[in-house]
Design a protein around this motif. Sequence first.
Motif, PDB file in Angstrom:
ATOM      1  N   VAL B  92       0.822  -1.214   0.000  1.00 19.22           N
ATOM      2  CA  VAL B  92       0.000   0.000   0.000  1.00 19.22           C
ATOM      3  C   VAL B  92       0.856   1.263   0.000  1.00 19.22           C
ATOM      4  CG1 VAL B  92      -1.702   1.321   1.317  1.00 19.22           C
ATOM      5  CG2 VAL B  92      -1.951  -1.152   1.095  1.00 19.22           C
ATOM      6  N   THR B  93       1.864   1.322   0.863  1.00 13.91           N
ATOM      7  CA  THR B  93       2.665   2.559   0.967  1.00 13.91           C
ATOM      8  C   THR B  93       4.146   2.333   0.687  1.00 13.91           C
ATOM      9  OG1 THR B  93       3.277   2.294   3.291  1.00 13.91           O
ATOM     10  CG2 THR B  93       1.153   3.337   2.847  1.00 13.91           C
ATOM     11  N   GLY B  94       4.558   1.074   0.599  1.00 16.50           N
ATOM     12  CA  GLY B  94       5.981   0.804   0.440  1.00 16.50           C
ATOM     13  C   GLY B  94       6.611   0.371   1.754  1.00 16.50           C
ATOM     14  N   ASN B 140       0.438   1.196  -6.185  1.00 19.56           N
ATOM     15  CA  ASN B 140      -0.391   2.162  -6.916  1.00 19.56           C
ATOM     16  C   ASN B 140       0.420   3.245  -7.603  1.00 19.56           C
ATOM     17  OD1 ASN B 140       0.191   3.373  -4.401  1.00 19.56           O
ATOM     18  ND2 ASN B 140      -1.510   4.777  -4.653  1.00 19.56           N
ATOM     19  N   PHE B 148      -7.414  -1.459  -1.292  1.00 22.54           N
ATOM     20  CA  PHE B 148      -6.229  -1.422  -0.440  1.00 22.54           C
ATOM     21  C   PHE B 148      -6.579  -1.950   0.944  1.00 22.54           C
ATOM     22  CE2 PHE B 148      -5.889   1.828  -3.617  1.00 22.54           C
ATOM     23  CZ  PHE B 148      -4.569   1.808  -4.023  1.00 22.54           C
ATOM     24  N   PRO B 150      -4.487  -1.735   4.203  1.00 17.38           N
ATOM     25  CA  PRO B 150      -3.258  -1.416   4.920  1.00 17.38           C
ATOM     26  C   PRO B 150      -3.151  -2.186   6.226  1.00 17.38           C
ATOM     27  CG  PRO B 150      -4.815   0.390   5.144  1.00 17.38           C
ATOM     28  CD  PRO B 150      -5.463  -0.632   4.262  1.00 17.38           C
ATOM     29  N   CYS B 152       0.267  -3.767   9.090  1.00 17.33           N
ATOM     30  CA  CYS B 152       1.563  -4.459   9.056  1.00 17.33           C
ATOM     31  C   CYS B 152       1.603  -5.513  10.140  1.00 17.33           C
ATOM     32  CB  CYS B 152       2.700  -3.461   9.216  1.00 17.33           C
ATOM     33  SG  CYS B 152       4.335  -4.160   8.939  1.00 17.33           S
ATOM     34  N   MET B 174     -13.699   1.596   4.451  1.00 16.95           N
ATOM     35  CA  MET B 174     -12.467   1.490   5.235  1.00 16.95           C
ATOM     36  C   MET B 174     -12.401   2.483   6.387  1.00 16.95           C
ATOM     37  SD  MET B 174     -11.109  -1.061   3.881  1.00 16.95           S
ATOM     38  CE  MET B 174      -9.404  -1.163   4.423  1.00 16.95           C
ATOM     39  N   GLU B 175     -13.420   3.329   6.526  1.00 19.74           N
ATOM     40  CA  GLU B 175     -13.394   4.285   7.637  1.00 19.74           C
ATOM     41  C   GLU B 175     -13.392   3.546   8.960  1.00 19.74           C
ATOM     42  OE1 GLU B 175     -16.286   7.455   7.376  1.00 19.74           O
ATOM     43  OE2 GLU B 175     -15.661   7.902   5.331  1.00 19.74           O
ATOM     44  N   LYS B 177     -11.160   1.498   9.827  1.00 21.45           N
ATOM     45  CA  LYS B 177     -10.524   0.177   9.714  1.00 21.45           C
ATOM     46  C   LYS B 177      -9.103   0.227   9.166  1.00 21.45           C
ATOM     47  CE  LYS B 177     -14.954  -2.086   8.823  1.00 21.45           C
ATOM     48  NZ  LYS B 177     -15.752  -0.932   8.340  1.00 21.45           N
ATOM     49  N   ALA B 178      -8.822   1.278   8.370  1.00 21.70           N
ATOM     50  CA  ALA B 178      -7.551   1.291   7.649  1.00 21.70           C
ATOM     51  C   ALA B 178      -6.399   1.729   8.551  1.00 21.70           C
ATOM     52  CB  ALA B 178      -7.649   2.224   6.444  1.00 21.70           C
ATOM     53  N   LYS B 179      -5.881   0.819   9.317  1.00 22.97           N
ATOM     54  CA  LYS B 179      -4.817   1.207  10.246  1.00 22.97           C
ATOM     55  C   LYS B 179      -3.455   0.802   9.696  1.00 22.97           C
ATOM     56  CE  LYS B 179      -2.966   0.218  14.806  1.00 22.97           C
ATOM     57  NZ  LYS B 179      -1.791  -0.499  14.290  1.00 22.97           N
ATOM     58  N   TYR B 180      -2.619   1.814   9.522  1.00 17.93           N
ATOM     59  CA  TYR B 180      -1.238   1.525   9.105  1.00 17.93           C
ATOM     60  C   TYR B 180      -0.471   0.956  10.292  1.00 17.93           C
ATOM     61  CZ  TYR B 180      -2.292   4.406   5.057  1.00 17.93           C
ATOM     62  OH  TYR B 180      -2.853   4.912   3.920  1.00 17.93           O
TER      63      TYR B 180
END
Lengths: 551, 181, 235
Positions: B92-94, B140, B148, B150, B152, B174-175, B177-180
């Motif tokens: 998602v972000t690298g 992306n 996506f 996200p 880890c 994803m609101e 829920k999307a936790k990096y």
Amino acid sequence: MKPEDILRTAREEAEKQGFYKYRINICCSSGCLPFGALNLLKAFENAVKEFGVESECKVARTGCPGTCSVGPVVLVEPGGYIYQNVTPEKAREIVKSHIVAGIPVKEYLYANEAFFKKQLRLVLRNAGKINPMRIEDYIAAGGYQALIKCLTKMTPKEVIDEVIASGLRGRGGAGFPTGQKWNFVAREKNALKYVVANLDEGDPGVFANRTLAEADPHSIIEGTIISAYAVGAEYGYIYVRAEYPLAVNTLREALKQAKAMNLIGKNILESGFNFNIELRLGAGAFIAGEETGILASIEGRRATPRPRPPYPATSGLWGKPTLINNVETLANVPLIILNGGDWFAKIGTPKCAGTKCFSLTGKVNNPGLIEVPMGITLREVIFEIGGGILGGRKFKALLVGGPSGGCLPESMLDLPIDYESLTKAGAIMGSGGIVVIDDTACMVDTAWFFTDFCVDESCGRCVPCRVGLLKIRNILERIMKGEGKMDDIDLLEELGVYVRDASLCGLGQTAPNPTLTTLRYFRDEYVAHISEKRCPAGKCFKEPASMEVKE
Amino acid sequence: MMGDLRKINFATVWLSGCSGCHMSFLDQDEKIVDLAQKIQLAYSPLMDAKIFPENVDVTVVEGAIGNEEQLNLIKKIREHTKILIAIGDCAVTGNMVTLRNVLDNGAGAILKRAYIETATENPQIPNDVPKLLEQARPLNEIVRVDYFIPGCPPSADLINYVLTEIMAGRTPNMEGKAKYG
Amino acid sequence: MSVSSPVKIKIDGVEVTTYEGDTILSAAKRAGIYIPTLCYLDGLSSYGGCRLCIVEVKGSPKLFPSCTTPVSNGIEIITNSEKLRKFRKLTLELILSEKPHICSICVANGHCELQDLAKEFGVDHLRIEREWTAHKIDLTHDFLVIDHNRCILCARCIRACDEIEGVHVLDMKMRGKDSQVIIDMDEDWASSRSCTSCRKCAMVCPVGAIYVRDKPFSEIKDKEIAKFILSRRGS
């Protein structure tokens, strides 16, 4: 000193100047100085001596008459003859023929009558005609009489009413009604108030305020004193960029002379009104010209804008009510007081009274400093005053309002110049910069250039301006390198609108204009860059080449 | 594709990542049985397929794009996949694969560190493996990604939620829920 | 601020009575209406920088940061329109893409306000390429660390240092994208003579930019510190 003394000075000086049959005005503004204007001054003085016409011809150093592209410029009065590209050799010839024999030297004359024909020089009334270093010159031209009128015949409220009646609006860019602003400060009940004259002209390619200060500093000072009288302030600051050394020196000298004549200081002209002006020098940040940025800078802090409210009118310098006006606005004030608000309101358009100074630059035949009545069309400015496009090339766009202005296409040329029309078209009045762009320029590159300037000048306080602008620039860069995606166009638009709407101050709120307007009017160029990997102007797909901007 | 009885052609791909996202994928426990009934695995590090097949319905990709082989592979995946899902922070972000991006000559620097400076014997930079890209990239930035996830790694529940929604033809929200990380 | 006239406003259609001088944000908070914030911290002066708390005021085309905008009688405020949600999400995307933020290796992972907000708004990816510039990490202090790679320039630390601790060790240098929090006259932390090592900067940092070495992050953070000290001072 009393008002009568000033009026007497005016009479005496006018009489003295009347002795001379001719007056040779040598422009010693920033535009002509580097071309040897001071040598020219000497050459003329010598020539006048040589031909023995010292008693009938006055040689004077003055400010800029506006024709900056053909400097050094010399103005011979009476008649308003402008000589262009004058050299010491030509000087001798001009004196010999024009002064001694009374025959103007035709081949050296600035032949472009169109440049002045549509102009209306109110703010620049004295520019190029008086010696900015002599207060007597200004007084002889009617200067400080508006101040005398205010101090002797008008109450502060009457002064404000006159300014309200005039319909004068802020010339710094946003166009807020000046009289209303004065009213806000005047009604504040605080013993300590400040006025600030904003001469932090930071836009690349814009030199209107600079020229005004170099050519006629007292018009700024007089306007500032009147504004202070109107709102009841005892202290004022003129904030100038340190990059304008000549303007700084001229203003410094002018302030000294005004103080010596008791036009500034305690009990001004025995009216009981006290007012002191200090000069503050900026350190070169574009953002210091922003209303609250300038306050922070005067207080000695980082020139960082802050959110409003509270507005400076209620809480400005050191928390005190503060009036901030652009110097061009202030230079209009003496005229309004002398001639009346109604007189001023008739000039220009009903909603936008008066004139506006523009620095006309770019690919145009007659670049220079112009002053036009509001409501004049862009076409008139570029093709009549400006004399059309340089080298006979095709007009492509013009950028109005400095680096955060908008790029308008040919179809918008008949737009009248006023705050509302320009804003509606996606541009701004801004500081009054007009950059003419011909068909050799790439509009993506143009947007990049001005965005890059704003990225550099963003103060960094709010996210939209600090990061949003940076990303806009990066995406433009990507498109110029041929790495753009079609989605980028939407993303640019989304970011542009966001930065415009969500930024803290005027810089961020207007900085996306070049991008948004080029997307609006020149979208096909973006598409060509992205889908065809082709730059219609043949500029891109290498490192971004910065556009030439004549300063 | 939803609603018909044909099984969903499903692929999972492991690029520059630690395989933690695949672990988390497998961690769906008994729910993976439900999933398994709907899908047919076409390509995955969990099976022995050498070439990415054509006509894949859903591909889940873990890991960032770190070398030239992966760069070519992700383009091919995009071409042959209807729905591409980036799973995990690397995709998602690298994520930490992009740590080298801030270095000058990032690829060279990490190769030197890994194969020369910290080598205990026979220090040499291998030349028979795919060439490292100067900078690692999230998916992306190279291809269009449809969804996506996200994290880890992302939690098994989140993976299950997103896959269930997508297979039901809905867009996952994803609101919240999307936790990096 | 204690004796002031009551002001009636409407927030998201709910009538709220507050007082003159109050900000939209605190009025909303007291009324139990949530407005997301990031650079704002109770007890510190408002900065208006992050733009997350922007709201719409009916009748005005502008957006207003609720943390700095005072209430005025009769205004109607919208805190959660689609435009605002879109802008807030974009704000978070931009903050995340400004520096090489890597949550999984950050000391603040799990205790980070930026991370929480990204989750709340569903920022599941970044549409904008990130900046890959390495920034300085100052490890010279005995236990305080500042990692500029993670700094979001919210200026909470600067304000806490100035307004609460009263020493003004921290400030900002440069401008725009080059802005950076500095210690004294841009010195190493260890050579700072004015720093009292009070840790308030670390307590208020919303992300993992300033932290105490070898300490669990959950123990360092104290978002109530400014408010607490102010209340004990009686201000």
